[in-house]
Design a protein around this motif. Structure first.
Motif, PDB file in Angstrom:
ATOM      1  N   ARG A 166      14.097  22.073 -36.444  1.00  0.00           N
ATOM      2  CA  ARG A 166      13.748  20.980 -35.549  1.00  0.00           C
ATOM      3  C   ARG A 166      14.308  21.237 -34.154  1.00  0.00           C
ATOM      4  N   GLN A 240      13.639  18.363 -53.111  1.00  0.00           N
ATOM      5  CA  GLN A 240      12.219  18.377 -52.747  1.00  0.00           C
ATOM      6  C   GLN A 240      11.343  18.555 -53.984  1.00  0.00           C
ATOM      7  N   ASP A 277       9.428  14.520 -44.716  1.00  0.00           N
ATOM      8  CA  ASP A 277       9.910  15.784 -44.193  1.00  0.00           C
ATOM      9  C   ASP A 277      11.421  15.694 -43.978  1.00  0.00           C
ATOM     10  N   ARG A 281      14.718  21.706 -42.302  1.00  0.00           N
ATOM     11  CA  ARG A 281      13.427  22.196 -42.774  1.00  0.00           C
ATOM     12  C   ARG A 281      13.488  23.675 -43.162  1.00  0.00           C
TER      13      ARG A 281
END
Length: 286
Positions: A166, A240, A277, A281
Motif C-alpha cells: 500500500r 485469508q 483486502d 497485501r
C-alpha cells in the motif's frame, strides 16, 4: 447505573486489576483515532468505523480497538459476563449496526518495541487460540513533503511511504516529538495524527490526545487460552484462506495447532469470494 458500573469495571481492568495482565511501561500519552475502513474493498460499499487507541509509554506502546477491548474485558471477568450477555443480546435484536457488541475492524493488540527492537501482535481470529507473532520494529522509508495542515490544532507535515503493498499518506505533528502513529506506522519526527492509503481502504484520523493518561501500557491477557507463536505472513495467509471457506485440513497453521494439542474450535465458513483486502497485501503466499 449499568453504564457507570461498566466504566468502573473497565477502569479497574485497564489498570491491570487481573493477575494475568502485565504492566510493560508507564504511559506518557494516549491518542484516539477514528478508523474508517472499507469492509468491501472491491465494490467500496461497506464502510465501518472504529475507535482505535494508541497508548505511548517511555519505551513501548500499544495499539488496539476500544470496542474490542470493551468486549474482551467484559467476557474475561465473572462480574462482567452478565453485562456482556445482555449487550450481546441487545446487539442481536437491534437492526442498528452501530449497536454491534465486539470487534468492528480488528481483534488485534499490537505492541511496539516489545520485546526491545521488535513488534508483537496478538491476533484472535481463531477461537480458543491466542496466536501471536513478532517482527522487527523498524521505521518505514518516509518521504517528507512540503504540504502542511492543522489537525486538532497542531501544525502537521505530510509524509508518504510504500509499505507492504500500500501507498500511505500521513500527516505528523511537528510539535509532538513522538516517533509513533496508528497501527504499525512509525519513525517520523512527530506523532502521526492522520494516515490513509491511496485507495482510501483504511483512514485513521486523530480525535483526541491525552497527555496525562490514567492507564499504563499493559500486556492484556483476557483469557487462559493457550498461546501459539507463528509468523506474520503465515498468519495472514491462513486467515485469508479461512475467510474464503477453506477446510481445516488445508490450513497449515490450524493443523500445527492441532498437532500441539491446542484445543481449537474451527467452524468452516461456506466458500465465498473475499471482498475484504487486508492492511498488508504481501501475504498471498505463506
Amino acid at each position: 447505573m449499568k453504564q457507570i458500573s461498566i466504566l468502573c469495571f473497565l477502569f479497574l481492568f485497564g489498570l491491570g486489576a487481573f493477575s494475568q495482565n502485565e504492566k510493560l511501561d508507564e504511559s506518557v500519552l494516549e491518542c484516539h483515532y477514528k478508523l474508517v475502513m472499507q469492509k468491501d474493498t472491491v465494490r467500496k460499499s461497506d464502510l465501518v468505523e472504529d475507535d482505535m487507541v494508541l497508548r505511548v509509554g517511555r519505551t513501548t506502546s500499544q495499539f488496539f480497538s476500544r470496542y474490542t477491548f470493551y468486549h474482551d474485558s467484559l467476557w474475561a471477568d465473572p462480574e462482567g459476563i452478565k453485562i456482556a450477555q445482555d449487550l450481546s443480546l441487545e446487539a442481536l435484536m437491534s437492526p442498528d449496526p452501530s449497536r454491534v457488541f465486539g470487534a468492528r475492524t480488528t481483534k488485534d493488540y499490537l505492541y511496539k518495541n516489545y520485546p526491545e527492537g521488535k513488534m508483537t501482535i496478538y491476533a484472535k481470529d481463531f477461537i480458543h487460540v491466542n496466536f501471536f507473532y513478532e517482527e522487527n520494529y523498524i521505521p518505514q522509508e518516509w518521504i517528507v513533503r512540503d504540504s502542511t495542515k492543522q489537525i486538532l490544532g497542531y501544525d502537521c507535515k505530510k509524509a508518504e511511504c510504500e509499505f507492504r503493498g500500500r501507498h500511505w499518506i500521513t500527516w505528523f505533528a511537528v510539535d509532538i516529538p513522538i516517533k509513533n502513529g496508528p497501527w504499525k506506522l512509525n519513525g517520523l519526527p512527530g506523532l502521526i495524527l492522520e494516515a490513509y492509503d491511496s485507495k482510501m481502504d483504511y483512514h485513521y484520523t486523530a480525535t483526541r490526545i491525552d497527555e496525562k493518561p490514567v492507564s499504563p501500557v499493559i500486556l492484556y491477557k483476557f483469557e487462559d487460552n493457550q498461546e501459539m507463536k507463528t509468523e506474520r505472513k503465515i498468519y495472514n495467509y491462513t486467515l485469508q484462506k479461512f475467510m474464503t471457506g477453506a477446510p481445516a485440513e488445508e490450513l497449515e497453521l490450524i493443523q500445527e495447532a492441532l498437532k500441539k494439542g491446542i484445543p481449537l474450535k474451527y467452524v468452516q465458513r461456506s466458500p465465498r469470494r473475499l471482498l475484504y483486502d487486508f492492511l498488508e497485501r504481501d501475504h498471498l503466499t505463506p
